[in-house]
Design an enzyme around this catalytic site. Structure first.
Site, PDB file in Angstrom:
ATOM      1  CE  LYS A 148       3.061   3.509  14.914  1.00  0.00           C
ATOM      2  NZ  LYS A 148       3.377   2.196  14.334  1.00  0.00           N
ATOM      3  CB  SER A 196       6.064   6.977  16.887  1.00  0.00           C
ATOM      4  OG  SER A 196       6.218   8.342  16.601  1.00  0.00           O
ATOM      5  CG  ASP A 199       4.835  20.945  13.390  1.00  0.00           C
ATOM      6  OD1 ASP A 199       4.753  19.704  13.320  1.00  0.00           O
ATOM      7  OD2 ASP A 199       5.148  21.660  12.423  1.00  0.00           O
ATOM      8  CB  SER A 238      -0.936   0.000   1.217  1.00  0.00           C
ATOM      9  OG  SER A 238      -0.185  -0.163   2.409  1.00  0.00           O
ATOM     10  CE1 TYR A 260      11.484   1.953  15.463  1.00  0.00           C
ATOM     11  CE2 TYR A 260      10.210   2.688  13.570  1.00  0.00           C
ATOM     12  CZ  TYR A 260      10.726   1.673  14.349  1.00  0.00           C
ATOM     13  OH  TYR A 260      10.489   0.383  13.977  1.00  0.00           O
ATOM     14  CG  ASP A 312      -4.543  -5.895   3.534  1.00  0.00           C
ATOM     15  OD1 ASP A 312      -4.321  -5.640   4.745  1.00  0.00           O
ATOM     16  OD2 ASP A 312      -5.130  -5.115   2.770  1.00  0.00           O
ATOM     17  CB  THR A 356       4.012  10.571  17.660  1.00  0.00           C
ATOM     18  OG1 THR A 356       2.957  11.489  17.554  1.00  0.00           O
ATOM     19  CG2 THR A 356       3.463   9.182  17.561  1.00  0.00           C
ATOM     20  CE1 TYR A 389       1.718   6.229  12.660  1.00  0.00           C
ATOM     21  CE2 TYR A 389       2.566   8.137  13.841  1.00  0.00           C
ATOM     22  CZ  TYR A 389       2.773   6.904  13.249  1.00  0.00           C
ATOM     23  OH  TYR A 389       4.023   6.332  13.262  1.00  0.00           O
TER      24      TYR A 389
HETATM   25  P1  NAD Z   1       6.359   2.730   5.207  1.00  0.00           P
HETATM   26  O1  NAD Z   1       5.009   3.168   4.817  1.00  0.00           O
HETATM   27  O2  NAD Z   1       7.493   3.033   4.309  1.00  0.00           O
HETATM   28  O3  NAD Z   1       6.356   1.149   5.493  1.00  0.00           O
HETATM   29  C1  NAD Z   1       5.230   0.468   5.983  1.00  0.00           C
HETATM   30  C2  NAD Z   1       5.017  -0.752   5.101  1.00  0.00           C
HETATM   31  O4  NAD Z   1       3.906  -1.482   5.606  1.00  0.00           O
HETATM   32  C3  NAD Z   1       4.710  -0.399   3.642  1.00  0.00           C
HETATM   33  O5  NAD Z   1       5.530  -1.183   2.798  1.00  0.00           O
HETATM   34  C4  NAD Z   1       3.237  -0.756   3.482  1.00  0.00           C
HETATM   35  O6  NAD Z   1       2.938  -1.184   2.166  1.00  0.00           O
HETATM   36  C5  NAD Z   1       3.075  -1.863   4.508  1.00  0.00           C
HETATM   37  N1  NAD Z   1       1.710  -2.026   5.034  1.00  0.00           N
HETATM   38  C6  NAD Z   1       0.886  -1.054   5.521  1.00  0.00           C
HETATM   39  N2  NAD Z   1      -0.293  -1.598   5.885  1.00  0.00           N
HETATM   40  C7  NAD Z   1      -0.203  -2.935   5.654  1.00  0.00           C
HETATM   41  C8  NAD Z   1      -1.088  -4.027   5.821  1.00  0.00           C
HETATM   42  N3  NAD Z   1      -2.338  -3.870   6.278  1.00  0.00           N
HETATM   43  N4  NAD Z   1      -0.655  -5.264   5.487  1.00  0.00           N
HETATM   44  C9  NAD Z   1       0.586  -5.460   5.010  1.00  0.00           C
HETATM   45  N5  NAD Z   1       1.463  -4.467   4.812  1.00  0.00           N
HETATM   46  C10 NAD Z   1       1.076  -3.211   5.131  1.00  0.00           C
HETATM   47  O7  NAD Z   1       6.623   3.331   6.684  1.00  0.00           O
HETATM   48  P2  NAD Z   1       7.971   3.399   7.524  1.00  0.00           P
HETATM   49  O8  NAD Z   1       8.405   4.809   7.568  1.00  0.00           O
HETATM   50  O9  NAD Z   1       8.907   2.349   7.074  1.00  0.00           O
HETATM   51  O10 NAD Z   1       7.401   3.052   8.955  1.00  0.00           O
HETATM   52  C11 NAD Z   1       7.443   1.737   9.478  1.00  0.00           C
HETATM   53  C12 NAD Z   1       6.841   1.743  10.867  1.00  0.00           C
HETATM   54  O11 NAD Z   1       7.546   2.675  11.687  1.00  0.00           O
HETATM   55  C13 NAD Z   1       5.380   2.166  10.928  1.00  0.00           C
HETATM   56  O12 NAD Z   1       4.735   1.392  11.917  1.00  0.00           O
HETATM   57  C14 NAD Z   1       5.445   3.602  11.373  1.00  0.00           C
HETATM   58  O13 NAD Z   1       4.282   4.018  12.040  1.00  0.00           O
HETATM   59  C15 NAD Z   1       6.635   3.577  12.298  1.00  0.00           C
HETATM   60  N6  NAD Z   1       7.306   4.877  12.469  1.00  0.00           N
HETATM   61  C16 NAD Z   1       7.749   5.551  11.357  1.00  0.00           C
HETATM   62  C17 NAD Z   1       8.369   6.791  11.512  1.00  0.00           C
HETATM   63  C18 NAD Z   1       8.828   7.576  10.324  1.00  0.00           C
HETATM   64  O14 NAD Z   1       9.034   8.793  10.463  1.00  0.00           O
HETATM   65  N7  NAD Z   1       9.025   6.981   9.159  1.00  0.00           N
HETATM   66  C19 NAD Z   1       8.571   7.297  12.802  1.00  0.00           C
HETATM   67  C20 NAD Z   1       8.119   6.573  13.903  1.00  0.00           C
HETATM   68  C21 NAD Z   1       7.488   5.346  13.729  1.00  0.00           C
HETATM   69  C1  WQD Z   2      10.086  18.035  11.244  1.00  0.00           C
HETATM   70  C2  WQD Z   2      10.188  19.535  11.431  1.00  0.00           C
HETATM   71  C3  WQD Z   2       8.159  20.739  10.921  1.00  0.00           C
HETATM   72  C4  WQD Z   2       8.101  19.852   6.667  1.00  0.00           C
HETATM   73  C5  WQD Z   2       6.505  13.250  12.045  1.00  0.00           C
HETATM   74  C6  WQD Z   2       5.353  12.586  12.748  1.00  0.00           C
HETATM   75  C7  WQD Z   2       5.860  11.715  13.878  1.00  0.00           C
HETATM   76  C8  WQD Z   2       6.919  10.740  13.380  1.00  0.00           C
HETATM   77  C9  WQD Z   2       7.978  11.421  12.596  1.00  0.00           C
HETATM   78  C10 WQD Z   2       5.858   8.650  12.852  1.00  0.00           C
HETATM   79  C11 WQD Z   2       8.943  20.131  12.087  1.00  0.00           C
HETATM   80  C12 WQD Z   2       9.270  21.118   9.981  1.00  0.00           C
HETATM   81  C13 WQD Z   2       8.453  19.908   7.998  1.00  0.00           C
HETATM   82  C14 WQD Z   2       8.158  21.036   5.884  1.00  0.00           C
HETATM   83  C15 WQD Z   2       8.948  22.232   7.820  1.00  0.00           C
HETATM   84  N1  WQD Z   2       6.349   9.758  12.499  1.00  0.00           N
HETATM   85  N2  WQD Z   2       8.872  21.078   8.558  1.00  0.00           N
HETATM   86  N3  WQD Z   2       8.585  22.184   6.496  1.00  0.00           N
HETATM   87  O1  WQD Z   2       6.462  16.376  12.520  1.00  0.00           O
HETATM   88  O2  WQD Z   2       8.598  15.863  13.792  1.00  0.00           O
HETATM   89  O3  WQD Z   2       7.218  14.039  12.982  1.00  0.00           O
HETATM   90  O4  WQD Z   2       7.385  12.238  11.562  1.00  0.00           O
HETATM   91  O5  WQD Z   2       5.696   8.190  13.937  1.00  0.00           O
HETATM   92  O6  WQD Z   2       4.754  11.066  14.404  1.00  0.00           O
HETATM   93  O7  WQD Z   2       4.507  13.610  13.272  1.00  0.00           O
HETATM   94  O8  WQD Z   2       8.476  15.355  11.346  1.00  0.00           O
HETATM   95  O9  WQD Z   2       9.601  15.734   9.214  1.00  0.00           O
HETATM   96  O10 WQD Z   2       7.148  16.336   9.412  1.00  0.00           O
HETATM   97  O11 WQD Z   2       8.844  17.734  10.599  1.00  0.00           O
HETATM   98  O12 WQD Z   2       9.322  23.305   8.323  1.00  0.00           O
HETATM   99  O13 WQD Z   2       7.810  21.042   4.714  1.00  0.00           O
HETATM  100  O14 WQD Z   2      10.267  20.153  10.141  1.00  0.00           O
HETATM  101  O15 WQD Z   2       7.416  21.853  11.289  1.00  0.00           O
HETATM  102  O16 WQD Z   2       9.381  21.153  12.919  1.00  0.00           O
HETATM  103  P1  WQD Z   2       7.628  15.514  12.717  1.00  0.00           P
HETATM  104  P2  WQD Z   2       8.499  16.241  10.043  1.00  0.00           P
END
Ligand code: NAD
Ligand code: WQD
Length: 342
Positions: free
Chosen positions: A154, A125, A298, A34, A177, A58, A127, A150
């Site tokens: 978590k 996260s 934010d 997805s 993370y 899925d 978050t 979201y």
């Molecule tokens: P991503 O979207 O690149 O990877 C998630 C993968 O899961 C994708 O390949 C998607 O196709 C698959 N997927 C989603 N729903 C599914 C389902 N129902 N069945 C099977 N596959 C499914 O995201 P990512 O950045 O690699 O994040 C991975 C994990 O880390 C997530 O749980 C996300 O919430 C968490 N996370 C990400 C960040 C970030 O900033 N990237 C930060 C904190 C936590």
């Molecule tokens: C970083 C900083 C923005 C874009 C998000 C999710 C969090 C976690 C990580 C999953 C902030 C600023 C951003 C732009 C900007 N994901 N910014 N211009 O908001 O810290 O976290 O990703 O768990 O849950 O909320 O990350 O990269 O969006 O922003 O000025 O076009 O950059 O305001 O200060 P964020 P981000």
């Protein structure tokens, strides 16, 4: 040892698959694509020389999940990445997030119980902390009301896993993370955001490459030194390596409690303007940006206390902001070349 990586074609999952294979694990991936593509499978193999076993699945489909585990009895542990992750989208469509992020977790944990899979790593996260009272943030910081569906998924996921570990043989680690950025050193894999990126670093690199006109800096009137928000940006390979170490901790039964939580960040906060400056140093070109209004939701500043991960887990981020941005920039240039090929 065979490790199931859910969402293994995605950004963090694919980098972790590489780190796992390089640490000697056999990797099985399930993904519904997805937010990813099947090409990633061969990209992983081009780094490690080994194609992970892949199955389209899925995880929202309980019957299919059950069938997968029935026919793959040899799994020693699970790293569960699969989820939806766009904060804004979760506000617009909360049920999609509650279904995709929670039902999938429940189905997986049910199979863990049935097939005696005891080792489970979960993608959490920073978050979950919301706007912190104190910095750096330790794992003991209070979990406040989530600011988005979201974030709520978590928080609830951590509770679901905790409750399950209290009544079963399951051992689990949630890794919280901070802000993952960058790409594998080989630039065979990296982040591939669909549409307009919401996150800072992909927006910066897409602006630099000419895909976006200008980066909007969301506010410079925050109570920080330069007025812009502070975050803890961590190289995705450092993050990937944390998963391998956490998994080894469970497999070697070194965990202190059935459910443990670790912050995974660098411990260093960088402001938006500092990230832009560091990117300009790395790319040797000026970035077109403009300060605009704050983005709703934010928080001012977030960065990790990494003491617990350093001392208890034995993990520490090795790569700095410049190195992370250099890899993100190399990856963006590679993506442009790839697109030209098609
Ligand atoms: P991503 O979207 O690149 O990877 C998630 C993968 O899961 C994708 O390949 C998607 O196709 C698959 N997927 C989603 N729903 C599914 C389902 N129902 N069945 C099977 N596959 C499914 O995201 P990512 O950045 O690699 O994040 C991975 C994990 O880390 C997530 O749980 C996300 O919430 C968490 N996370 C990400 C960040 C970030 O900033 N990237 C930060 C904190 C936590
Ligand atoms: C970083 C900083 C923005 C874009 C998000 C999710 C969090 C976690 C990580 C999953 C902030 C600023 C951003 C732009 C900007 N994901 N910014 N211009 O908001 O810290 O976290 O990703 O768990 O849950 O909320 O990350 O990269 O969006 O922003 O000025 O076009 O950059 O305001 O200060 P964020 P981000």
């Amino acid at each position: 040892m065979k490790i199931l990586v859910t969402g293994g074609l995605g950004y963090i999952g694919s980098h972790t698959a590489v780190a796992l294979q390089q640490a000697g694990f056999e990797v099985l991936i399930v993904d519904n694509m997805s937010n990813s593509s099947i090409d990633v499978l061969e990209d992983i193999a081009s780094i490690t020389g080994e194609t992970p076993q892949f199955k389209y699945l899925d995880l929202r489909n309980k019957e299919d999940v059950h069938h997968y585990f029935k026919t793959h009895r040899e799994i020693d542990g699970i790293i569960h990445f699969a989820a939806s992750k766009a904060v804004g989208e979760s506000v617009e469509n909360p049920l999609l997030y509650y279904e995709n992020n929670l039902s999938t977790l429940v189905y997986l944990l049910q199979e863990c119980a049935k097939y005696e899979i005891q080792n489970f790593i979960f993608s959490s996260s920073c978050t979950v902390y919301g706007e912190p009272d104190r910095l750096p943030i330790t794992e003991k910081a209070p979990i406040k009301k989530a600011t988005s569906p979201y974030g709520n998924t978590k928080q609830i996921s951590e509770e679901i896993i905790f409750d399950t570990t209290q009544v079963s043989a399951l051992k689990a680690i949630a890794l919280r993370y901070f802000n993952p950025i960058g790409a594998h050193e080989s630039v065979e894999i990296g982040e591939l955001p669909l549409g307009v990126p919401q996150n800072l670093v992909p927006f910066i690199t897409q602006t630099a490459i000419g895909l976006r006109e200008q980066l909007a800096v969301f506010g410079d009137d925050y109570p920080t030194e330069d007025g812009t928000c502070i975050r803890d940006y961590i190289h995705v390979m450092d993050l990937a390596e944390a998963h391998v170490i956490a998994l080894q901790r469970l497999l070697e039964k070194k965990n202190k409690t059935p459910f443990e939580v670790f912050n995974v960040g660098t411990g260093k906060g960088s402001s938006v303007l500092e990230v832009i400056q560091a990117f300009e140093n790395v790319s040797q070109m000026p970035l077109n940006y403009k300060v605009v209004n704050r983005r709703p939701g934010d928080v001012t500043a977030v960065y990790a206390d990494t003491g617990l991960a350093n001392n208890e887990l034995g993990w520490k981020a090795k790569r700095n902001l410049e190195e992370s941005l250099r890899s993100a920039w190399k990856w963006e240039q590679k993506v442009k070349l790839k697109k030209k090929d098609y």
